[in-house]
Design an enzyme around this catalytic site. Structure first.
Site, PDB file in Angstrom:
ATOM      1  N   ASP A   1      27.128  89.624 -16.092  1.00  0.00           N
ATOM      2  CA  ASP A   1      26.109  89.723 -17.138  1.00  0.00           C
ATOM      3  C   ASP A   1      26.493  90.716 -18.245  1.00  0.00           C
ATOM      4  O   ASP A   1      26.845  91.863 -17.993  1.00  0.00           O
ATOM      5  CB  ASP A   1      24.782  90.159 -16.502  1.00  0.00           C
ATOM      6  CG  ASP A   1      23.626  90.080 -17.470  1.00  0.00           C
ATOM      7  OD1 ASP A   1      22.958  89.045 -17.509  1.00  0.00           O
ATOM      8  OD2 ASP A   1      23.408  91.061 -18.208  1.00  0.00           O
TER       9      ASP A   1
ATOM     10  N   SER B   1      23.248  87.222 -22.207  1.00  0.00           N
ATOM     11  CA  SER B   1      22.485  86.705 -21.074  1.00  0.00           C
ATOM     12  C   SER B   1      21.581  85.550 -21.517  1.00  0.00           C
ATOM     13  O   SER B   1      22.051  84.592 -22.102  1.00  0.00           O
ATOM     14  CB  SER B   1      21.699  87.851 -20.429  1.00  0.00           C
ATOM     15  OG  SER B   1      21.290  87.510 -19.124  1.00  0.00           O
TER      16      SER B   1
END
Length: 606
Positions: free
Chosen positions: A470, A351
């Site tokens: 993600d 991320s």
């Protein structure tokens, strides 16, 4: 005859050294008895020493060369689990049990081992009971540590094979041997410096050094073939400014070798010192079944030193966790590490940690990198909300702009992960298959957008026809992935997980209007300290990863967890303050290390 006797004595002396290292408590008489009880075996590249499922009838000790261990997966395909260098024992449990072999062991290159079968072991124990005690201790120690990280042993013999014109292989070998001298005795040889018989000379050099660099000819000569047959690892040296074609020496010695070759192959792409960022390196990597690749500016001592650390398995890997705007703290930690003299060789993350890792892997100077990231995040990347949130609350266009602008400023345009100066990976979640994905190649911008695509908050990203989101869903702090990167010996981790949970002073969640009116009050008078919807989605997406925090922390050698509770996940405007917090925290942690620990990390002034 004298030559053969000398070689025999040299091998016997090596056997004594390795027996002593494995069984330090045995006496001289027992040592001699063990030397007399073994059989000597010579293996060629590709020879199978033992087969999974076959009866176990002997133990083996590697004297020279290298072995690779494979186990079969559920679908029957072989999976490499480890490599065995000189002085390592395998198959010793079979001396006590009749259990079948649990793995297949294959010689990577020309290898010499000694074999101790059950009958000779039984007779040896009858004469010297302490042998059984020493071996039992060895087995118990291995069983107790079988789940510990076991990095691949460093290669002893390395061939430098030029696969384009214009490569000064001897000069690179000389400088690389000098850099490797920091980690052990190293030498380099070429065809002109090795007398006949060359194979015997190389074996002698291997016995005397920790690293032997062999400079191959740019043609498939007998010397080149001998070097490759004696290699633990082959470095394919290529001038990256030339066309990415397969060289005739590759075809003859690597693609269609006269005998099977199991040595690992690393592609070393050579660039002019003026190169800002390598571009188009994927075409070099995709044409060859290499174990890995390194982008190198041979004129820079720092790049040669990085290659030496990777080869000797002493490379330092930096792994960065996700955490929204709090990820700016990674840059502060990086700055502190650099100021204190800790070199980073590989970097990866998830991320926001993946974005910061990519900036570090671009290998620009710190002030430039800081300025680029600061300028890119002057716009709020999560501020473009969808009026019709059918897929996500945020459109994701600003995120794409921030990512592409940062890549262009640091690297000169769209790049592949293979184009980065430092080893790199990022973690994303494959929504289509429901699994964690480690991205080591492919378009960098797309990979970053996939890694930061918070489910529900940002739209997923299409990669090769599948949806990605993600990476924090599975692995927000991928220290385990960094630990398994080839060449990495030490792992530094920057974790952004909260140190303590915040306790709420109310029993029921307020309604939407109550939260709205409460947020209009001064912060000191606010009652409902609840996260925003986007922040809530971000935190929920990493809950599973947080549950793995303790295990991830055990995978690190140096751990940072800066106190960032004062900063929100979406406070992008607080760049400088968050960077400073990471810097201050890193210096505090490093300052608390012992003098010995500081020396081990090579910290300046220790």
């Amino acid at each position: 005859m004298k030559k053969e006797n000398d070689e025999g004595e040299q091998r016997r002396d090596l056997l004594a050294v390795y027996l002593r290292s494995n069984f330090p408590d045995i006496d001289a008489e027992t040592l001699r008895d063990m030397q007399d009880s073994v059989q000597w075996i010579e293996l060629r590249a590709g020879d199978v020493l033992m087969e999974q499922g076959a009866p176990g009838d002997a133990a083996y000790l590697t004297i020279s060369g290298r072995l690779r261990v494979y186990v079969k997966t559920d679908d029957g395909a072989p999976r490499m689990v480890r490599e065995l260098g000189r002085g390592e024992i395998t198959g010793e449990i079979s001396l006590y049990t009749d259990a079948p072999r649990s793995a297949t062991v294959v010689a990577i290159r020309s290898t010499v081992v000694v074999r101790l079968d059950k009958a000779r072991f039984t007779a040896l124990v009858a004469r010297n009971p302490q042998v059984s005690i020493a071996l039992t201790r060895k087995i118990i120690d291995r069983l107790q540590t079988q789940n510990d990280r076991r990095p691949l042993p460093p290669p002893v013999t390395v061939t430098l094979l030029p696969i384009t014109g214009g490569v000064d292989t001897a000069a690179i070998a000389q400088r690389l041997a000098q850099a490797l001298g920091r980690f052990g005795s190293a030498c380099w040889v070429d065809a002109s410096t090795v007398s006949s018989p060359a194979a015997a000379v190389l074996e002698e050099l291997e016995a005397e050094h920790d690293f032997v660099l062999m400079v191959a000819d740019p043609a498939p000569t007998d010397w080149t073939r001998l070097c490759i047959s004696q290699s633990d690892e082959v470095l394919l040296l290529a001038d990256a400014t030339q066309p990415a074609a397969i060289h005739p020496v590759e075809t003859a010695c690597m693609v269609n070798p006269p005998q099977r070759n199991e040595a690992a192959e690393t592609l070393v792409l050579l660039h002019p010192v003026s190169t800002q960022s390598p571009l188009g390196m994927r075409q070099w990597v995709d044409r060859r079944p290499v174990t890995g690749h390194v982008n190198l500016r041979p004129e820079l001592d720092a790049d040669i030193a990085r290659l030496a650390r990777l080869l000797s398995r002493n490379a330092v890997g930096l792994v960065l966790a996700g955490g929204g705007a709090r990820g700016f703290a990674h840059l502060g930690v990086w700055k502190a590490l650099d100021d204190l003299g800790i070199e980073i060789d590989c970097v990866g993350g998830t991320s926001m940690g993946a974005v910061m890792a990519a900036a570090i892997a671009a290998d620009r100077d710190i002030p430039t990198t800081m300025d680029v990231i600061r300028q890119a995040f002057k716009i709020n990347p999560t501020g473009d909300y969808n009026l019709l949130p059918l897929i996500s609350l945020i459109k994701g266009r600003r995120v794409r702009t921030v990512v592409e602008r940062s890549i262009a400023a640091l690297m000169g345009g769209p790049v592949d992960i293979a184009d980065l100066w430092k080893g790199y990976f990022c973690i994303a979640s494959n929504y289509s298959q429901g699994c964690e994905m480690q991205l080591h190649k492919g378009d960098l911008g797309r990979a970053l957008r996939a890694s930061i695509a918070i489910p529900g908050a940002l739209p997923p990203v299409v990669v090769d026809g599948e949806l990605f989101c993600d990476g924090g869903t599975f692995n927000n702090f991928p220290a385990d992935v960094m630990r398994n990167m080839r060449g990495v010996g030490k792992v530094i981790g920057v974790d952004l997980s909260a140190r303590r949970a915040r306790t709420l002073n109310f029993d029921e969640m307020p309604g939407a209007w109550q939260v709205l009116f409460d947020r209009l009050k001064p912060r000191a008078k606010q009652r409902y300290r609840v996260p925003s919807l986007v922040a809530y989605l971000l935190n929920v997406s990493v809950l599973y990863s947080v549950s793995r925090q303790s295990e991830s922390r055990r995978q690190t050698d140096l751990y940072f967890n800066p106190e960032l509770f004062r900063f929100g996940f979406l406070q992008w405007a607080r760049f400088s303050a968050i960077v400073t917090q990471g810097d201050v925290h890193a210096r505090e942690v490093i300052g608390a290390l012992s003098h010995t620990e500081k020396q081990a990390w090579g910290i300046r002034g220790s």
